[in-house]
Design a protein around this motif. Structure first.
Motif: not given
Length: 414
Positions: A21, A326, A346-348
């Motif tokens: 991430d 996410s 979290q943004h992956l």
């Protein structure tokens, strides 16, 4: 848009996946073998959250003993860690030749850990290939030690320039690890021989359309179509187009397919060498038969964010997708239905599969079916017991009231 789906996921087969991430975290996702398939869940988290350590590229050396993970971070460093417990095995501070150069302008966009000529006895050595945004490619070997400080780095790595101008946005190494392709903004797709470090083929941009409009070159993702043939490759563009190239036939695309209205962000090939999986910036995931350009279908279940990575399991009939919403989602490639989804906060940026996961711990700790049945029967009996107790009290009050009415009627008779 909602981050949840109303579809009930039936569960997925036993598998192990690792996600990366924007905060530099590595999360291990496992699915156990249940009666109707197990739900995937996060079992481990490696690292501390730090935005400067955002994972830009990742590669896995998938093998039975001592598998390794290569991670390229935003700060310019590269780490080689164990794919089993996350222990750091080697650390490369920075690949920038000019220390004063901005690392954001020349960040690492491609990373590959070679598995060819890697036997079980040589598990303490690895060879990696990297490429930056400005096209600086490097290939070096690392001898792993007992600690990261004991790792021996190659003093003279092989370096060359992939492009003279533009920005590299995607790269891929073929299955035999003899060739690599690169593409990006203002950079046509080109193929390099990794043994000689020479360019063997460069694509040619499509001609202008009927209105005389020329589409600028911007490749966002690319991959080789077949594991046995490096001559066919597929690339996704910023203009929501998927192009098939055959380097043995011509320089221009053999076939072009338009998909929706947003840029293609991820492309993955299937093991059959005929099907590809694509994801775009609006969260649409679909499979295409690249032989005919026919859209086989979209995967059921809306993703609310841009898809940044798609991984095909080498053995199981499933794929994994992740992105800016996410979520890590596991899909069935035959029915195109959602099997399991895990929210990871979290943004992956990327996802890989561990194909040598055998689910040994889950198999050893499987509950006794008799115990499960007894527990279920106890819970089922407990709920009616409470309901019966409340019904008895209610019935008793009615009986008392009826007796009082009878006594009043007898007094009136007297």
């Amino acid at each position: 848009m909602p981050r949840t789906t109303t579809l009930e996921a039936p569960g997925c087969p036993p598998l192990r996946a690792l996600t990366f991430d924007v905060l530099g975290l590595v999360k291990v996702i496992e699915a156990s073998d249940g009666q109707n398939g197990g739900a995937a869940k996060m079992v481990e988290r490696w690292g501390d959250p730090d935005s400067s350590k955002c994972v830009l590229a990742a590669s896995m050396l998938d093998r039975e003993s001592e598998p390794l993970l290569g991670i390229a971070r935003k700060c310019g460093s590269i780490e080689v860690i164990s794919a089993i417990n996350g222990d750091l095995r080697a650390h490369i501070p920075s690949l920038c030749e000019d220390e004063e150069a901005s690392r954001e302008d020349d960040a690492i966009t491609g990373l590959h850990l070679f598995k060819k000529h890697q036997s079980e006895s040589s598990s303490r050595s690895c060879r990696l290939l990297t490429c930056t945004t400005k096209g600086h490619a490097s290939m070096e070997s690392i001898e792993l030690g007992r600690s990261p400080a004991d790792a021996i780095h190659d003093r003279s790595p092989t370096k060359w320039n992939v492009c003279a101008s533009g920005n590299i946005l995607c790269s891929k190494v073929d299955e035999n690890e003899n060739y690599a392709l690169y593409g990006g903004k203002s950079v046509e797709v080109n193929v390099w021989d990794l043994h000689e470090c020479v360019k063997i083929w460069t694509a040619k941009s499509p001609p202008q359309n009927s209105l005389g409009i020329f589409t600028p070159t911007c490749f966002t993702s690319a991959t080789f179509l077949s594991k046995d043939d490096h001559r066919k490759l597929v690339a996704g563009t910023d203009s929501h187009q998927v192009r098939l190239y055959d380097i043995s036939a011509q320089r221009r695309p053999v076939m072009s397919v338009d998909f929706r209205e947003t840029p293609i962000k991820a492309v993955a090939e299937d093991v059959d060498g005929q099907t590809i999986y694509i994801g775009n910036g609006s969260g649409d995931l679909a499979s295409i038969d690249i032989r005919t350009g026919k859209l086989l279908g979209c995967f059921i279940g809306k993703c609310s964010g841009s898809i940044r990575s798609i991984a095909r399991h080498p053995e199981l009939p499933v794929i994994a997708s992740c992105g800016l919403d996410s979520y890590l989602r596991i899909w069935d490639i035959k029915s195109r239905q959602l099997l399991s989804a895990v929210f990871l906060k979290q943004h992956l940026t990327s996802v890989v599969f561990d194909s040598h996961f055998h689910n040994k711990e889950v198999a050893g700790s499987a509950p006794d079916p008799q115990t499960v049945n007894e527990g279920e029967s106890t819970e089922q009996e407990a709920i009616p017991t409470k309901r019966k107790k409340s019904s008895k009290v209610h019935t008793g009050s009615k009986k008392v009231k009826s007796k009082k009415i009878r006594k009043r009627s007898e007094d009136d008779d007297y």
